[in-house]
Design a protein around this motif. Structure first.
Motif, short mmCIF file in Angstrom:
data_model
loop_
_atom_site.label_atom_id
_atom_site.label_comp_id
_atom_site.label_asym_id
_atom_site.label_seq_id
_atom_site.Cartn_x
_atom_site.Cartn_y
_atom_site.Cartn_z
N ALA A 189 0.63 -0.64 -0.51
CA ALA A 189 0.17 -0.06 -0.02
C ALA A 189 0.97 0.75 0.04
N GLU A 190 1.51 1.28 0.86
CA GLU A 190 2.77 2.43 -0.13
C GLU A 190 3.75 2.41 -1.17
N ALA A 191 3.66 1.64 -1.80
CA ALA A 191 4.19 1.68 -2.94
C ALA A 191 3.13 2.06 -4.35
N ASP A 192 3.86 2.22 -5.34
CA ASP A 192 3.18 3.38 -6.45
C ASP A 192 3.55 1.86 -7.98
N ILE A 193 4.76 1.36 -8.05
CA ILE A 193 4.48 0.60 -9.12
C ILE A 193 5.50 -0.89 -8.36
N LEU A 194 4.93 -1.64 -8.92
CA LEU A 194 5.43 -3.18 -8.29
C LEU A 194 6.79 -3.57 -9.31
N CYS A 195 7.78 -3.62 -9.24
CA CYS A 195 8.64 -4.46 -10.03
C CYS A 195 9.19 -6.10 -9.60
N VAL A 196 9.07 -7.14 -10.93
CA VAL A 196 9.06 -8.19 -10.81
C VAL A 196 10.40 -8.51 -12.11
N PRO A 197 11.07 -8.28 -11.75
CA PRO A 197 12.74 -8.27 -13.01
C PRO A 197 13.01 -9.90 -13.40
N SER A 198 12.59 -11.25 -12.82
CA SER A 198 13.10 -12.51 -12.31
C SER A 198 13.94 -12.60 -14.30
N ARG A 199 14.90 -13.51 -13.39
CA ARG A 199 15.32 -14.46 -15.14
C ARG A 199 14.03 -15.56 -15.67
N HIS A 200 13.58 -15.80 -14.49
CA HIS A 200 12.51 -16.54 -15.24
C HIS A 200 11.86 -16.88 -13.71
N ASP A 201 10.92 -17.28 -13.39
CA ASP A 201 9.69 -18.03 -12.95
C ASP A 201 8.53 -17.96 -13.49
N GLY A 202 8.45 -19.74 -13.09
CA GLY A 202 6.90 -20.40 -13.49
C GLY A 202 6.08 -19.70 -13.73
N TRP A 203 5.66 -18.55 -12.55
CA TRP A 203 4.76 -18.51 -12.09
C TRP A 203 4.87 -16.92 -12.27
N ALA A 204 5.04 -16.85 -10.27
CA ALA A 204 5.48 -15.42 -9.64
C ALA A 204 4.05 -15.22 -8.80
N LEU A 205 3.58 -15.39 -8.16
CA LEU A 205 2.63 -15.08 -7.15
C LEU A 205 2.48 -13.42 -7.09
N VAL A 206 3.79 -13.27 -6.90
CA VAL A 206 3.85 -11.53 -6.11
C VAL A 206 3.18 -11.19 -7.68
N VAL A 207 3.35 -11.41 -8.76
CA VAL A 207 2.83 -10.56 -9.41
C VAL A 207 0.82 -10.28 -9.37
#
Length: 208
Positions: A99-117
């Protein structure tokens, strides 16, 4: 017959904090995950170092812990309090950090799903994700609810961060609303309905 039924999860808690649309004097990029090479956080650090001098109001929050922490602290030391290491957070503490952020960055080199997205989208955050991350390919549309970039590329991440820094807050708020709409289609209820529909169509096709 094949049916696309991706991961679904309980995302309701991320909507509780909402997204902060009001004008403020900084724009916060959030990273949430292991501080490891596979997750690409070192690439994000390099991209942020490249973009930060252009946008003094841009800050970076690193949420998580891992083997690259010491390296990242040294790499980003010159930016002082514009970079915060938030450490590991329990599952229940994540919505407040988002809630304190404006943009989320998920820079994975590889990730099967990534729940964080989907978590970020459910928190109303436009998401920067890579083309080797399952959830990013499934859920992110450029300039609609985030940015999809080439995995392993500091240049591509820098371009996305620059776009995130320059975009007017009104447009960012529109992207946040779209993020919430996309996340709403990936609730547990939606996942159960999608699974049942796939099962029904599969059985119908088998009977015919």
């Amino acid at each position: 017959r094949y049916f696309n039924v991706p991961y679904f999860s309980d995302l309701e808690r991320f909507g509780e904090g909402g997204t902060r649309y009001e004008a403020r004097d900084k724009r916060v990029i959030l990273y949430s995950g292991s501080l490891s090479e596979r997750k690409g956080v070192d690439l994000l650090a390099s991209a942020f170092l490249r973009v930060a001098p252009e946008f003094p109001y841009l800050t970076l929050d690193l949420l998580g812990d891992g083997p690259l922490k010491g390296q990242l602290e040294q790499q980003l030391e010159s930016l002082g309090d514009r970079v915060r290491f938030l450490g590991f957070k329990d599952w229940s503490e994540l919505p407040a950090a988002y809630a304190e952020a404006d943009i989320l960055c998920v820079p994975s080199r590889h990730d099967g799903w990534a729940l964080v997205v989907p978590e970020g989208l459910a928190a109303g955050l436009p998401v920067v994700g890579t083309d080797r991350t399952g959830a990013a390919l499934e859920l992110i549309s450029d300039w609609d609810n985030g940015w999809l970039v080439q995995a392993g590329s500091v240049d591509a991440l820098a371009v996305a961060l620059r776009s995130a820094a320059m975009i007017p807050r009104e447009h960012l708020a529109q992207m946040a609303e779209t993020a919430l709409e996309v996340a709403a289609r990936h609730s547990l209820t939606s996942g159960a309905d999608r699974f049942l529909q796939a099962a029904d169509e599969s059985i119908s096709g088998w009977k015919s």
